[in-house]
Write an enzyme that holds these catalytic residues in place. Sequence first.
Site, PDB file in Angstrom:
ATOM      1  N   ASN A 269       4.123  -3.482  13.601  1.00 40.66           N
ATOM      2  CA  ASN A 269       4.113  -2.115  12.552  1.00 40.66           C
ATOM      3  C   ASN A 269       5.673  -1.320  12.558  1.00 40.66           C
ATOM      4  OD1 ASN A 269       1.849  -1.842  10.964  1.00 40.66           O
ATOM      5  ND2 ASN A 269       0.776  -0.137  12.304  1.00 40.66           N
ATOM      6  N   TYR A 270       6.493  -2.102  13.498  1.00 41.32           N
ATOM      7  CA  TYR A 270       7.730  -1.583  13.597  1.00 41.32           C
ATOM      8  C   TYR A 270       8.594  -3.024  13.239  1.00 41.32           C
ATOM      9  CZ  TYR A 270       6.621   2.704  15.507  1.00 41.32           C
ATOM     10  OH  TYR A 270       6.248   4.013  15.979  1.00 41.32           O
TER      11      TYR A 270
ATOM     12  N   SER B  85       0.731  -1.142  -0.072  1.00 41.32           N
ATOM     13  CA  SER B  85       0.072   0.124   0.102  1.00 41.32           C
ATOM     14  C   SER B  85       0.940   1.348  -0.016  1.00 41.32           C
ATOM     15  CB  SER B  85      -0.897  -0.129   1.007  1.00 41.32           C
ATOM     16  OG  SER B  85      -1.955  -0.948   1.042  1.00 41.32           O
TER      17      SER B  85
HETATM   18  P1  FDA Z   1       3.560  -1.621   3.273  1.00 38.61           P
HETATM   19  O1  FDA Z   1       2.768  -1.408   1.782  1.00 38.61           O
HETATM   20  O2  FDA Z   1       5.076  -1.854   3.120  1.00 38.61           O
HETATM   21  O3  FDA Z   1       2.869  -2.763   3.967  1.00 38.61           O
HETATM   22  C1  FDA Z   1       3.311  -3.400   5.279  1.00 38.61           C
HETATM   23  C2  FDA Z   1       2.747  -4.677   5.485  1.00 38.61           C
HETATM   24  O4  FDA Z   1       1.407  -4.627   5.325  1.00 38.61           O
HETATM   25  C3  FDA Z   1       3.273  -5.676   4.477  1.00 38.61           C
HETATM   26  O5  FDA Z   1       3.056  -6.920   4.973  1.00 38.61           O
HETATM   27  C4  FDA Z   1       2.198  -5.703   3.505  1.00 38.61           C
HETATM   28  O6  FDA Z   1       2.039  -6.690   2.792  1.00 38.61           O
HETATM   29  C5  FDA Z   1       0.825  -5.489   4.362  1.00 38.61           C
HETATM   30  N1  FDA Z   1      -0.166  -4.862   3.489  1.00 38.61           N
HETATM   31  C6  FDA Z   1      -0.012  -3.552   3.057  1.00 38.61           C
HETATM   32  N2  FDA Z   1      -1.206  -3.034   2.230  1.00 38.61           N
HETATM   33  C7  FDA Z   1      -2.087  -4.249   2.543  1.00 38.61           C
HETATM   34  C8  FDA Z   1      -3.347  -4.600   2.341  1.00 38.61           C
HETATM   35  N3  FDA Z   1      -4.012  -3.718   1.454  1.00 38.61           N
HETATM   36  N4  FDA Z   1      -4.084  -5.617   2.465  1.00 38.61           N
HETATM   37  C9  FDA Z   1      -3.025  -6.648   2.947  1.00 38.61           C
HETATM   38  N5  FDA Z   1      -1.880  -6.588   3.636  1.00 38.61           N
HETATM   39  C10 FDA Z   1      -1.252  -5.223   3.152  1.00 38.61           C
HETATM   40  N6  FDA Z   1       3.645   3.625  12.493  1.00 38.61           N
HETATM   41  C11 FDA Z   1       2.824   3.933  13.539  1.00 38.61           C
HETATM   42  O7  FDA Z   1       1.888   3.220  14.085  1.00 38.61           O
HETATM   43  N7  FDA Z   1       2.825   5.300  13.695  1.00 38.61           N
HETATM   44  C12 FDA Z   1       3.728   6.144  13.169  1.00 38.61           C
HETATM   45  O8  FDA Z   1       3.588   7.504  13.530  1.00 38.61           O
HETATM   46  C13 FDA Z   1       4.437   5.592  12.254  1.00 38.61           C
HETATM   47  N8  FDA Z   1       5.329   6.185  11.377  1.00 38.61           N
HETATM   48  C14 FDA Z   1       5.964   5.811  10.386  1.00 38.61           C
HETATM   49  C15 FDA Z   1       7.022   6.729   9.729  1.00 38.61           C
HETATM   50  C16 FDA Z   1       7.903   5.994   8.812  1.00 38.61           C
HETATM   51  C17 FDA Z   1       8.726   7.127   8.060  1.00 38.61           C
HETATM   52  C18 FDA Z   1       7.788   4.853   8.605  1.00 38.61           C
HETATM   53  C19 FDA Z   1       8.776   4.033   7.427  1.00 38.61           C
HETATM   54  C20 FDA Z   1       6.891   4.061   9.352  1.00 38.61           C
HETATM   55  C21 FDA Z   1       5.937   4.373  10.263  1.00 38.61           C
HETATM   56  N9  FDA Z   1       5.089   3.680  10.939  1.00 38.61           N
HETATM   57  C22 FDA Z   1       4.493   4.358  11.753  1.00 38.61           C
HETATM   58  C23 FDA Z   1       5.115   2.046  10.634  1.00 38.61           C
HETATM   59  C24 FDA Z   1       4.074   1.827   9.756  1.00 38.61           C
HETATM   60  O9  FDA Z   1       2.660   1.884  10.509  1.00 38.61           O
HETATM   61  C25 FDA Z   1       4.160   0.399   9.100  1.00 38.61           C
HETATM   62  O10 FDA Z   1       5.623   0.366   8.505  1.00 38.61           O
HETATM   63  C26 FDA Z   1       3.022   0.069   8.044  1.00 38.61           C
HETATM   64  O11 FDA Z   1       3.007  -1.320   8.004  1.00 38.61           O
HETATM   65  C27 FDA Z   1       3.241   0.800   6.877  1.00 38.61           C
HETATM   66  O12 FDA Z   1       1.939   0.564   5.893  1.00 38.61           O
HETATM   67  P2  FDA Z   1       2.215   0.806   4.342  1.00 38.61           P
HETATM   68  O13 FDA Z   1       0.902   0.347   3.808  1.00 38.61           O
HETATM   69  O14 FDA Z   1       2.978   1.854   4.227  1.00 38.61           O
HETATM   70  O15 FDA Z   1       3.396  -0.395   4.226  1.00 38.61           O
END
Ligand code: FDA
Length: 505
Positions: free
Chosen positions: A446-447, A86
């Site tokens: 999430n970390y 995502s």
């Molecule tokens: P990404 O797309 O990489 O997905 C993460 C995981 O979820 C993977 O296993 C993926 O396959 C799965 N996934 C994604 N979309 C999916 C979907 N639609 N259906 C099923 N599975 C799916 N956390 C927090 O709680 N508070 C905060 O303030 C922050 N701040 C922050 C800042 C920065 C710079 C980073 C890099 C990370 C954070 N985080 C955070 C952590 C963040 O919540 C965590 O990395 C999330 O999983 C990111 O979601 P994404 O969709 O961006 O990641």
Amino acid sequence: ISFCSSTDQSFQQCFSSHLPPSNITYDVIFTQNSSQYSSILQSSIRNLRFSNASKPRYLVTPYNEDHIQATIICSKEHHLQVRVRSGGHDYEGLSYISDVPFIVIDLFHIRSVMVDIKNEYAWVGAGATLGELYYSISAKSNVHGFPAGSCPTVGVGGHISGGGFGTIFRKYGLAADNVIDAKMVDVNGNVLDRKSMGEDLFWAIRGGGGASFGVIFSWKLKLVRVPPTVTVFKTVKSLEQGATKLLQKWQNIAYKFHHDLFVHAVIQVTNSNQNPTVQVSFDCLFLGTTERLLSSIQRSFPELGVTQENCTEMSWIQSVLYFAGYSIAESADVLLNRTTQSTQPFKAKSDYVKEAIPKTGLEGLFKMVVEEETSMLILTPYGGRMKQIKSSATPFPYRSEYLYGIQYLISWDVADETGKRIGWMRRLYKYMEPYVSTAPRAAYLNYRDLDLGRNSYPNTSYVESSEWGLKYFNHNFNRLVRVKTLADPHNFFWNEQSIPVLRLE
Ligand code: FDA
């Protein structure tokens, strides 16, 4: 799009054959030969530690659920593993790398946000970022918000399915606590909503990590009411200015503050004249006016010395800009920017604290922190609403007994520094062991941290996966395993830390 090999053609044919005739099929699947493949793949790689890792055979960029359904069916037929992305912020890159032949479903086209202020909810596409969500809410109301993370480029798909906390979670709980409904495609290509997936699966995808269960493409979120005026302050103290003593006190009071008051502590290194030293920054968001904030903080934490001059009043959406590192004078349009301000290789870990760390423990910690100038520790106070929600309400279990959570971060520039930096991080984690939660040593999904353990491929035993599973989910892990076993009995949605399937051995 060029489909050179017969395998590629066969995948494309399979994909087209599973779509209704009216549905578009162009520009959805990108092979490694496609000119756009690299730019799409790189577009949301947030941890440069993984920029040269193994590449997916196809990038699939669905516009709607039909495309997701067809992709899942054809990936199974072609024995390709599926990774769902995502926002791409996964700390270990699990949304876009794998050691076996795989595809990435990148949801960036599925990101519409429909806000209904009258009924106080929003439907948001899983590929939307937090910034897009916050922007869309604030475009319709200055007294509504949503409790999720501070970084605007984080994707709602991964973030909400892994929990999700931010500056207003002491008042409203996690993002996952505020989900009313969800739509997903399961392993059989069925589209499910809350009613048809049932309460167990709906429970699991709100904190248990969506990737183990299917592809979530939409969340229905309960909007929360925020006051028209909120207040922020930031106070930075060096060790000479008494940071250690302040942090000792902070540990014992920040989790007891009124739920309108959020003060997190950030430990970092500053270096002036080749003399690196530790400083602690206390950053506050208060859901109310300066007057109310001062009457509360000057009573409970007078040592911090906060005065009217330190405080700035603003709207909730401006506080989102502030915590994202933007000027509050900036237009909220910057929240629509999906590219991060800076990207580097990094490693992170997490811990939870149940009893305040003594002075000697903090002093030892500071000694280690000062060794690495690019390190950062973020200490987030719990309590408030988090204390009121049962630890089994969602898969995220760390609620009432915890004073605060810690995130340890280190970033670097040069590839050959990776071993050294990660080595330091592991030593720090070892050092912290006596001061943090035990049995299990709690961690936040999430970390994501693969040091905690990883699944064997293609199947993992329950015992093996409980190494990391109990740390993220504690007593909720067993329920997640039961839900997974029913929802995906053949473990199609496998990854290095996916929930295992229970097998009778
Ligand atoms: P990404 O797309 O990489 O997905 C993460 C995981 O979820 C993977 O296993 C993926 O396959 C799965 N996934 C994604 N979309 C999916 C979907 N639609 N259906 C099923 N599975 C799916 N956390 C927090 O709680 N508070 C905060 O303030 C922050 N701040 C922050 C800042 C920065 C710079 C980073 C890099 C990370 C954070 N985080 C955070 C952590 C963040 O919540 C965590 O990395 C999330 O999983 C990111 O979601 P994404 O969709 O961006 O990641």
